[in-house]
Design an enzyme around this catalytic site. Structure first.
Site, short mmCIF file in Angstrom:
data_model
loop_
_atom_site.label_atom_id
_atom_site.label_comp_id
_atom_site.label_asym_id
_atom_site.label_seq_id
_atom_site.Cartn_x
_atom_site.Cartn_y
_atom_site.Cartn_z
N ARG A 12 -23.74 22.44 41.71
CA ARG A 12 -24.37 21.19 41.29
C ARG A 12 -25.52 20.85 42.24
NH1 ARG A 12 -26.59 17.22 39.31
NH2 ARG A 12 -25.52 15.41 38.44
N GLU B 251 11.10 10.22 47.44
CA GLU B 251 11.68 11.00 48.54
C GLU B 251 11.45 10.31 49.88
OE1 GLU B 251 13.65 13.65 48.83
OE2 GLU B 251 13.87 13.78 46.67
N THR C 252 18.45 5.78 43.99
CA THR C 252 17.64 4.56 44.12
C THR C 252 18.11 3.46 43.16
OG1 THR C 252 15.71 5.84 44.76
CG2 THR C 252 15.30 3.63 43.92
#
Length: 663
Positions: free
Chosen positions: A311, A425, A139
Site C-alpha cells: 500500500r 479464564e 462462573t
C-alpha cells in the site's frame, strides 16, 4: 545488522526456532486444515453455531487437539502438544478453537484432572470422540473471578445416597457457559459441598443436563446468553438447578470424598489449599487462552505488515512513486515494537508450555512448589498476551486504514473474537494480583487468600529470593547481569546485561516498596485487612506487570541462546533489543523518577529505538513470514489482491496518471 555470509535470512531456520519442539503438531495443522475450516464472514449466529459444531466433529485426528488425555482412552498423554494444537486452531477460526477448548480442555480436562478411575473409564472415551458434548459450569452471574465464594450448593443426603444440586437465587446461576445454550449434554458443575451440616468448600460434579433429544432434564433450566460481540460460533448459555438429584458417585472426588454416611475426607486437610490445588490442575486452559491470543496477534501483524509492503500513500518531490506505508517511521513505530513484543511473548509461552508439559505430563506426584510457580507464570502471561492482543489487533486495524474495517480482511473478526480473552479464564486485573501475591507470600498455604495480606509473612529476604529466581538459562542470565558495571557507569543501552539488570532492578524495587507499604498498613490498620491491600493495589499491579516483562525478556534471551543459525540469531538479537528498549521507553517516567536513567540517556534510548526501526525495516516481512501462517489461513482479501494491486500500481505510475491513489 551483522553480515553473515550473504546476510540473508533462511526462513526455514527462523521457522524452526519459532515452531519449537512441537513442530510436528504445527505442521499437521498447516497440512490438514484447509479452507473448509475458515470463518465465514457475514453469517448469522445460528449459522455460525451450526457450522462450528459440524466442523468440531470433522477435525482430523492427526491434529492432536485431545492429545493431553491418557493414551489408554484415546489421547497421547501429550500436554504440551494439546496446547500447541489449540494455538494453531486459533489461527484458523477462534470460535472453533474456543469450542474445542471447552469440550476437550475445560470439560474433558476437568473430568480427567478432578475425577478418578471410575469417571475416566465411564466417560473419557466418549468425551474425546465427541459422542458426549459437555460444559464447564463454574462462573456465576454474581461470582466470576471469586470462585471460592460461589453460591450454588450441592448438599449430600445419606438416605438417598444423592446430592441435592441447587441454585438458591438468580445471581447464583451459571453464566456465560460455553456449549450450554445448544450442544452440551453434561456439565462439570462447581458448587459448595455440604455434608452432615458442614460446608467443605467448592467441589465439582459431573451432571447430565439434557436428554438424548436435547431437551433439558427435570430441574435444569437452560437459557441462551444472547448476542455477543464475537465468537458467534460458540453457544454460550446459562444454567440453573432446582434441587436436582446427583448420584454420589458423580462427585469428581480426586481431592475430596464423601462416604455413604456423609463423612467427608480429603488428602488435603486445609480447605483453601485444597481449593487452589484443584484449580491448579486446570491451569492448562489459562495457558491455552494466552497462546491463542498470541496466535491471533501474529495473524493480525502478518496482515498489516504485508499490506504495508504493497500500500502506497503520498509522494515525495524526488520520487516517481508514492511511499510504501512500511517506509514511514510512524508506521514502523506502530508495527515493529508490537512485533518485537509478540516475539518476546512467543518465547515466554514456549517456555511455559514446556514447563507445564514437564510438571503435568508425567505419572508421578506433582511438585507443589513448581505447580504454584507454574500457576503464577500462567496467570501473568495470560494477562500480558491478551492485553497485547487487544492493543495490537486494534493497531493493525488502523494501520490498514479503511480496508482494515472490512470483514473480508479478517481484522474485525480477530478484534471481536479476542476481546473477551482479557476476561475469561480469569480477569486480567485479578490475575495480576494473583502473580503479585505469589511473589509476596512465597507461595505459602494462604496463596490466593486475602487473609494473608496483613500478616508478618512479608519478609524482604523471602521476597528477594523469589524475585531473583530465574526463568530460563539461569547461568547465562546471571553471567550477563553480573558483567554489567555499576549503574553510574556508561554502558551501551544495547548491552544485554544492562537491559536484563534494568528489568530486574525495576521489579525488585517495586516489590520491596510494596512490602514496605503493606507492612506499614499492617501496623496501622491491622484490623482492616481489606484496606491494607486495597490502599496499595495499584502498586501491587505494577509489581506483577514488571515481573511479567522480566519473564518475557529472559525467555527471549534464552531463545536466542538456543538459536544455532548465525543470521537468524543476529536478527533475533536486534528484535530483542527493540523489545527491551521499547519497554524501558514506555516506562521512562519510572526510570527517571528513580534515578535509573539520566535525561540525556533517556533521550538516547529514543534515538536508539528509531535506529533499530530503520535497521529492522527490511526484515519486517521476514519476521512475519517466520510465523509460517499459510496464506489461506490469513483469509484477507487485501492480501489475495497483492499481485494484482502491485501490477495495477506499476501500470498506473507508468501511465503518468496524476490522480493519487488514496482508497
Amino acid at each position: 545488522m551483522p553480515d553473515h555470509a550473504s546476510g540473508r535470512i533462511d526462513l526455514a531456520r527462523l521457522q524452526e526456532v519459532l515452531d519449537g519442539p512441537w513442530a510436528e503438531v504445527r505442521n499437521a495443522h498447516r497440512k490438514h486444515l484447509d479452507a473448509r475450516f475458515l470463518p465465514v464472514y457475514g453469517e448469522t449466529g445460528d449459522q455460525a453455531r451450526e457450522r462450528i459444531t459440524r466442523l468440531l466433529c470433522e477435525l482430523p485426528v492427526e491434529l492432536g487437539i485431545a492429545s493431553a488425555f491418557p493414551t489408554e482412552y484415546g489421547g497421547r498423554s501429550d500436554v504440551g502438544g494439546s496446547i500447541v494444537a489449540t494455538e494453531m486452531l486459533a489461527q484458523v477460526d477462534l470460535s472453533l478453537m474456543v469450542k474445542a477448548g471447552v469440550q476437550w480442555g475445560l470439560f474433558g480436562g476437568a473430568v480427567a484432572a478432578l475425577g478418578t478411575r471410575r469417571h475416566h473409564d465411564a466417560y473419557l472415551r466418549d468425551i474425546i470422540s465427541g459422542r458426549i458434548f459437555g460444559c464447564f459450569a463454574m462462573t456465576e452471574t454474581g461470582h466470576g473471578s471469586d470462585v471460592q465464594q460461589l453460591r450454588t450448593t450441592c448438599t449430600y443426603d445419606p438416605e438417598t445416597q444423592t446430592f441435592d444440586l441447587h441454585t438458591p437465587h438468580e445471581a447464583a446461576r451459571k453464566d456465560y457457559i460455553g456449549n450450554a445454550a445448544r450442544d452440551g449434554r453434561m456439565a462439570v458443575v462447581f458448587a459448595q459441598l455440604i455434608a452432615n451440616g458442614r460446608r467443605h468448600g467448592v467441589h465439582a460434579w459431573l451432571v447430565p443436563i439434557r436428554d438424548a433429544q436435547g431437551k433439558p432434564l427435570p430441574g435444569v433450566t437452560i437459557g441462551d446468553a444472547g448476542a455477543k460481540a464475537g465468537l458467534l460460533g460458540v453457544d454460550n448459555g446459562r444454567l440453573s438447578f432446582d434441587h436436582v438429584q446427583v448420584p454420589r458417585d458423580m462427585l469428581l472426588d480426586r481431592y475430596g470424598q464423601v462416604a455413604e454416611d456423609g463423612t467427608y475426607s480429603s488428602p488435603i486437610e486445609n480447605d483453601s489449599r485444597r481449593f487452589f490445588t484443584m484449580l491448579g490442575t486446570l491451569v492448562r486452559g489459562r495457558v491455552s487462552v494466552g497462546g491463542a491470543a498470541s496466535a491471533a496477534t501474529r495473524s493480525a501483524l502478518t496482515i498489516a505488515v504485508r499490506y504495508g509492503d504493497i500500500r502506497r500513500q503520498f509522494g515525495t518531490p524526488d520520487a516517481e512513486r508514492e511511499v510504501l506505508l512500511n517506509d514511514y517511521l510512524a508506521h514502523q513505530r506502530k508495527l515493529l515494537p508490537a512485533l518485537a513484543t509478540t516475539y518476546a511473548l512467543h518465547f515466554a509461552q514456549a517456555e511455559l508450555v514446556a514447563a507445564l508439559d514437564e510438571v503435568q505430563g508425567g505419572d508421578g506426584p506433582v511438585d507443589e512448589h513448581r505447580q504454584r510457580e507454574l500457576e503464577s507464570r500462567a496467570a501473568g502471561l495470560k494477562a500480558a498476551q491478551t492485553w497485547h492482543a487487544t492493543r495490537t489487533i486494534q493497531m493493525c486495524r488502523e494501520a490498514c486504514g479503511g480496508a482494515g474495517y472490512l470483514s473480508e480482511n479478517r481484522l474485525p473478526s480477530l478484534k471481536a473474537d479476542t476481546d473477551v480473552f482479557t476476561t475469561f479464564e480469569g480477569d486480567n486485573t485479578v490475575l495480576l494480583q494473583l502473580v503479585a501475591k505469589g511473589l509476596l507470600t512465597g507461595h505459602r498455604d494462604e496463596f490466593g487468600s486475602l487473609d494473608g495480606w496483613g500478616r508478618a509473612s512479608f519478609v524482604a529476604e523471602q521476597v528477594r529470593e523469589m524475585v531473583l529466581e530465574r526463568t530460563a538459562a539461569r547461568s547465562l542470565i546471571e553471567r550477563l547481569v553480573s558483567a554489567v558495571p555499576g549503574r553510574d557507569e556508561e554502558v551501551a543501552v544495547t548491552d544485554r546485561g544492562w537491559q536484563l539488570k534494568a528489568f530486574e532492578d525495576r521489579e525488585r524495587h517495586l516489590l520491596d516498596g510494596a512490602v514496605r507499604r503493606l507492612r506499614n498498613g499492617a501496623a496501622t490498620k491491622k484490623d482492616r485487612p481489606f484496606d491494607i491491600f486495597n490502599d496499595v493495589q495499584d502498586h501491587v499491579l505494577a509489581v506483577a506487570a514488571a515481573h511479567v516483562d522480566r519473564v518475557a525478556l529472559e525467555a527471549f534471551v534464552a531463545g536466542i541462546e538456543d538459536t544455532a543459525d548465525p543470521a537468524v540469531r543476529a536478527l533475533l538479537s536486534r528484535v530483542c533489543d527493540l523489545y527491551a528498549l521499547s519497554v524501558i521507553e514506555a516506562d521512562k517516567g519510572w526510570f527517571l523518577e528513580h534515578g535509573r536513567l539520566t535525561p540525556a540517556r533517556s533521550k538516547a534510548i529514543t534515538g536508539v529505538v528509531n535506529g533499530l526501526l530503520k535497521e529492522l525495516r527490511p526484515h519486517m516481512r521476514t519476521l512475519v513470514d517466520g510465523f509460517a501462517i499459510p496464506d489461506t489461513w490469513l483469509h484477507a482479501a487485501i492480501l489475495r489482491e497483492e499481485p494484482r494491486r502491485q501490477e495495477s500500481m506499476a501500470a498506473h505510475d507508468a501511465a503518468g496518471d496524476p490522480q493519487a491513489v488514496t482508497a
